[in-house]
Design a protein around this motif. Structure first.
Motif, PDB file in Angstrom:
ATOM      1  N   THR A  47      -6.460 -45.504  34.999  1.00 45.98           N
ATOM      2  CA  THR A  47      -5.204 -45.877  34.335  1.00 45.98           C
ATOM      3  C   THR A  47      -4.121 -46.404  35.291  1.00 45.98           C
ATOM      4  O   THR A  47      -3.532 -47.455  35.025  1.00 45.98           O
ATOM      5  CB  THR A  47      -4.667 -44.688  33.505  1.00 45.98           C
ATOM      6  N   ASP A  75      -3.897 -33.788  41.385  1.00 45.55           N
ATOM      7  CA  ASP A  75      -5.124 -32.984  41.403  1.00 45.55           C
ATOM      8  C   ASP A  75      -6.143 -33.511  42.413  1.00 45.55           C
ATOM      9  O   ASP A  75      -5.994 -34.620  42.937  1.00 45.55           O
ATOM     10  CB  ASP A  75      -5.746 -32.934  39.995  1.00 45.55           C
ATOM     11  N   HIS A 148      -6.326 -33.451  28.379  1.00 46.31           N
ATOM     12  CA  HIS A 148      -5.763 -32.929  29.628  1.00 46.31           C
ATOM     13  C   HIS A 148      -4.698 -33.853  30.206  1.00 46.31           C
ATOM     14  O   HIS A 148      -4.735 -35.063  30.026  1.00 46.31           O
ATOM     15  CB  HIS A 148      -6.847 -32.613  30.671  1.00 46.31           C
TER      16      HIS A 148
HETATM   17  C1  F6R Z   1      -6.049 -38.004  37.501  1.00 45.18           C
HETATM   18  C2  F6R Z   1      -5.726 -37.085  36.408  1.00 45.18           C
HETATM   19  C3  F6R Z   1      -6.358 -37.205  35.060  1.00 45.18           C
HETATM   20  C4  F6R Z   1      -6.498 -38.656  34.588  1.00 45.18           C
HETATM   21  C5  F6R Z   1      -7.216 -38.705  33.234  1.00 45.18           C
HETATM   22  C6  F6R Z   1      -7.434 -40.124  32.760  1.00 45.18           C
HETATM   23  O1  F6R Z   1      -5.304 -37.685  38.651  1.00 45.18           O
HETATM   24  O2  F6R Z   1      -4.954 -36.188  36.608  1.00 45.18           O
HETATM   25  O3  F6R Z   1      -5.595 -36.481  34.129  1.00 45.18           O
HETATM   26  O4  F6R Z   1      -5.234 -39.239  34.485  1.00 45.18           O
HETATM   27  O5  F6R Z   1      -8.449 -38.058  33.324  1.00 45.18           O
HETATM   28  O6  F6R Z   1      -8.354 -40.755  33.600  1.00 45.18           O
HETATM   29  P1  F6R Z   1      -8.573 -42.335  33.492  1.00 45.18           P
HETATM   30  O7  F6R Z   1      -7.302 -42.962  33.924  1.00 45.18           O
HETATM   31  O8  F6R Z   1      -9.674 -42.630  34.492  1.00 45.18           O
HETATM   32  O9  F6R Z   1      -8.919 -42.626  32.079  1.00 45.18           O
END
Ligand code: F6R
Length: 255
Positions: A47, A75, A148
């Motif tokens: 993202t 994280d 999450h």
């Molecule tokens: C990453 C994090 C996660 C991601 C989430 C979406 O540091 O904390 O909460 O933001 O899993 O991941 P993507 O962007 O790959 O869809």
């Protein structure tokens, strides 16, 4: 201290990230003019990639300096060496830190191989470092299909702090391709807590694409509950959901 998240829908992710990067740049320059630092909370995953791209462009083409910026990542997986291809340390180094002038001692991530006996002190020290830096001015978030934020999987309560967590099966499946198979995806991670995130002065949650449309609708519509941790953002007075058209497609214009 509660409100409802603001929602801004952009034509696409690049357009959205251009605006958010401009907001960040203005914040950095304002603090620099005051001789102060800006504290950013950062996310990894697919993202925020266009956001880092635009911040790098502003650095290269418009002289934006990150010398007065302090960062804290949300994280990190546990059990991977920091230089592992899929560690968030590697992600941040490649996608951002190595391409701007942010002093590396001002960039923080949880450790990736923290020994069991050091977990508690490591997590407490991360919380303390955020506080010592003056707290997070702007926290960038993505959202997982499990609901999450950070790696605060369901159920996660509003008062959680930085800690070791087990990853949800949905989250591990979503990461399987990157790791070259589900069995390669770590079982655990260290994440800032929901409470840690809510202490940020401002929060921007980003989501793109149809795959996020249903969890975005849940996160905005459902009452705050531990079963969809992103709903806890309703407790924050300054949070904006920044979406593209596809990610907003299940909101039916009622937001
Ligand atoms: C990453 C994090 C996660 C991601 C989430 C979406 O540091 O904390 O909460 O933001 O899993 O991941 P993507 O962007 O790959 O869809």
């Amino acid at each position: 201290m509660s409100g409802h998240p603001g929602v801004v829908v952009h034509h696409d992710a690049v357009d959205a990230c251009r605006q958010l990067a401009a907001e960040i740049a203005a914040g950095i320059r304002q603090r620099a003019a005051e001789g102060k630092r800006l504290v950013l909370g950062l996310a990894t995953g697919s993202t925020p990639i266009p956001l880092y791209g635009e911040l790098i462009r502003l650095h290269r083409e418009e002289g934006l300096s990150f010398a007065n910026v302090v960062t804290f990542n949300l994280d990190e997986y546990q059990g991977l060496p920091a230089d592992h291809e899929q560690s968030y340390h590697t992600f941040m180094r490649r996608r951002f830190f190595s391409q701007v002038d942010l002093p590396l001692h001002q960039a923080h991530l949880p450790g990736s191989m923290v020994a069991a006996e050091e977990l508690q002190s490591h997590c407490a020290a991360y919380e303390e470092a955020i506080e010592d830096a003056g707290g997070i001015d702007l926290q960038i978030l993505g959202i997982g299909r499990s609901g999450h934020i950070g790696f605060n999987e369901p159920p996660s309560s509003v008062d959680t702090v930085t800690r070791l967590v087990s990853l949800d099966p949905i989250t591990r499946r979503d990461a399987a391709d990157l790791f070259g198979g589900l069995d390669q995806v770590p079982m655990k991670a260290i994440t800032m807590g929901v409470g840690t995130i809510l202490r940020s002065r401002r929060i921007a949650l980003l989501a793109w694409g149809e795959g996020k449309a249903s969890i975005i609708a849940r996160a905005l519509r459902e009452s705050p509950s531990d079963d969809c941790p992103a709903t806890h953002l309703h407790h924050h007075p300054n949070v904006t959901f920044i979406l593209d058209v596809a990610a907003s497609s299940q909101l039916n214009g009622s937001q």
